[in-house]
Design a protein around this motif. Structure first.
Motif, PDB file in Angstrom:
ATOM      1  N   VAL A 202       0.838  -1.396   0.100  1.00 11.07           N
ATOM      2  CA  VAL A 202      -0.062   0.124  -0.088  1.00 11.07           C
ATOM      3  C   VAL A 202       0.892   1.253  -0.100  1.00 11.07           C
ATOM      4  CG1 VAL A 202      -1.866   1.595   1.253  1.00 11.07           C
ATOM      5  CG2 VAL A 202      -1.774  -1.234   1.256  1.00 11.07           C
ATOM      6  N   ARG A 203       1.034   2.042  -0.922  1.00  7.90           N
ATOM      7  CA  ARG A 203       1.990   3.028  -1.221  1.00  7.90           C
ATOM      8  C   ARG A 203       0.910   4.326  -1.927  1.00  7.90           C
ATOM      9  NH1 ARG A 203       4.037  -0.299   1.091  1.00  7.90           N
ATOM     10  NH2 ARG A 203       6.172  -1.093   0.785  1.00  7.90           N
ATOM     11  N   ASP A 204      -0.104   4.059  -2.614  1.00  6.30           N
ATOM     12  CA  ASP A 204      -0.532   5.267  -3.373  1.00  6.30           C
ATOM     13  C   ASP A 204      -1.897   5.001  -3.688  1.00  6.30           C
ATOM     14  OD1 ASP A 204      -0.496   3.350  -5.341  1.00  6.30           O
ATOM     15  OD2 ASP A 204       1.456   3.949  -6.085  1.00  6.30           O
ATOM     16  N   ARG A 205      -2.542   5.735  -4.678  1.00  6.78           N
ATOM     17  CA  ARG A 205      -4.125   6.019  -4.953  1.00  6.78           C
ATOM     18  C   ARG A 205      -4.366   4.489  -5.678  1.00  6.78           C
ATOM     19  NH1 ARG A 205      -7.881   9.285  -5.453  1.00  6.78           N
ATOM     20  NH2 ARG A 205      -6.582  11.115  -5.105  1.00  6.78           N
ATOM     21  N   GLU A 206      -3.300   4.139  -6.450  1.00 13.77           N
ATOM     22  CA  GLU A 206      -3.626   2.895  -7.389  1.00 13.77           C
ATOM     23  C   GLU A 206      -3.800   1.626  -6.301  1.00 13.77           C
ATOM     24  OE1 GLU A 206      -1.688   0.247 -10.841  1.00 13.77           O
ATOM     25  OE2 GLU A 206      -0.629   2.036 -10.113  1.00 13.77           O
ATOM     26  N   ARG A 223       6.473  -0.969   6.363  1.00 11.75           N
ATOM     27  CA  ARG A 223       7.613  -0.331   6.315  1.00 11.75           C
ATOM     28  C   ARG A 223       7.630   1.102   5.989  1.00 11.75           C
ATOM     29  NH1 ARG A 223      10.869  -2.990   9.370  1.00 11.75           N
ATOM     30  NH2 ARG A 223      10.575  -5.324   9.210  1.00 11.75           N
ATOM     31  N   PRO A 224       6.650   1.665   5.107  1.00 13.74           N
ATOM     32  CA  PRO A 224       6.495   2.912   5.096  1.00 13.74           C
ATOM     33  C   PRO A 224       5.811   4.006   5.941  1.00 13.74           C
ATOM     34  CG  PRO A 224       5.694   1.947   3.059  1.00 13.74           C
ATOM     35  CD  PRO A 224       5.548   0.880   4.256  1.00 13.74           C
ATOM     36  N   ALA A 229       5.312  11.199   3.248  1.00 12.90           N
ATOM     37  CA  ALA A 229       5.020  11.381   1.675  1.00 12.90           C
ATOM     38  C   ALA A 229       3.923  10.071   1.380  1.00 12.90           C
ATOM     39  CB  ALA A 229       6.022  11.359   0.815  1.00 12.90           C
ATOM     40  N   VAL A 230       4.241   8.802   1.809  1.00 11.73           N
ATOM     41  CA  VAL A 230       3.357   7.651   1.455  1.00 11.73           C
ATOM     42  C   VAL A 230       2.343   7.806   2.300  1.00 11.73           C
ATOM     43  CG1 VAL A 230       3.282   5.190   1.686  1.00 11.73           C
ATOM     44  CG2 VAL A 230       5.236   6.430   0.804  1.00 11.73           C
TER      45      VAL A 230
END
Length: 245
Positions: A202-206, A223-224, A229-230
């Motif tokens: 899980v990192r972004d809109r996608e 991890r993020p 920012a993430v």
């Protein structure tokens, strides 16, 4: 269960109250831990430390949980604690403390470190459905919200079938590490009515939209979790009108 629908997933030896508060503006929940509760899992955790992994090894694990949750009592996020055990008594005590703070007790059936698996904790519980269901039922007796952290791609394990069993045992939340099998979230969603948290990548809109489309109620980052920012990108995606349902 919690809002916004973004959680911090526990990171071994790193996820304490200070870690959670650092990300408070972005998330609705944070799972502290994992915490080894009994002598067997604590011995395994010491072996992990001996090969340079970080672990929480307080003298009194339940008192540690109480202190960390107390530090979050006034926070806007909902706290949870991920725990490892091979015995029920300390699990009940941890569940009691979580209930007293309105926190989530998360049973760890996820860790795949050899030392923990060798003693029957972590991922091995996925193949021992009776024992895992017993742990969930024992925790539920103390009336916290009960989560189970599980992972996909474990040979011989049907997560949809396991989800049904855990829901019957008293699980409120299933926290699923999808690994590289994201569609498993849909399969679990169709199998049970538990609140479903999707984890992995899980990192972004996608990635958020993909997991929500599969039926996840929320997502989590591991991890993020220390990367604003993430966290900001994921939070914006979850707040978008098209993500609401």
């Amino acid at each position: 269960m919690f809002a916004p629908r973004l959680a911090l997933a526990s990171l071994s030896g790193e996820s304490d109250a200070d870690w959670a508060l650092t990300a408070e503006e972005y998330v609705g929940a944070a799972f502290l831990g994992g915490v080894a509760l009994d002598a067997t899992t604590r011995t395994a955790a010491r072996e992990l430390v001996a090969r340079d992994r970080t672990e929480f090894l307080p003298e009194n694990p339940v008192a540690f949980i109480d202190r960390e949750l107390s530090a979050l009592d006034g926070a806007s996020l909902r706290a949870g604690v991920n725990v490892r055990t091979t015995t029920i008594a300390p699990l009940r005590e941890a569940a009691r403390v979580c209930a007293s703070h309105g926190a989530i007790l998360e049973v760890n059936a996820h860790c795949r470190q050899d030392e923990l698996c060798a003693v029957g904790a972590g991922e091995t519980l996925l193949r021992d459905t009776d024992r895992l269901a017993e742990y969930v039922a024992a925790a539920a007796e103390k009336r916290p919200t009960v989560s189970v952290k599980v992972r996909a791609e474990v040979e011989g394990v049907s997560l949809p079938a396991l989800a049904q069993r855990l829901e019957t045992a008293g699980a409120d939340i299933l926290h699923v590490d999808a690994m590289d099998s994201e569609p498993v979230i849909r399969e679990v969603r169709e199998a049970c009515d538990c609140f479903l948290v999707a984890n992995n990548g899980v990192r972004d809109r996608e990635t958020v939209e993909e997991y929500l489309e599969y039926g996840a109620d929320a997502v989590s980052v591991g991890r993020p979790s220390d990367n604003p920012a993430v966290l900001s990108r994921v939070r914006v995606a979850l707040d978008a009108p098209e993500a609401r349902r």
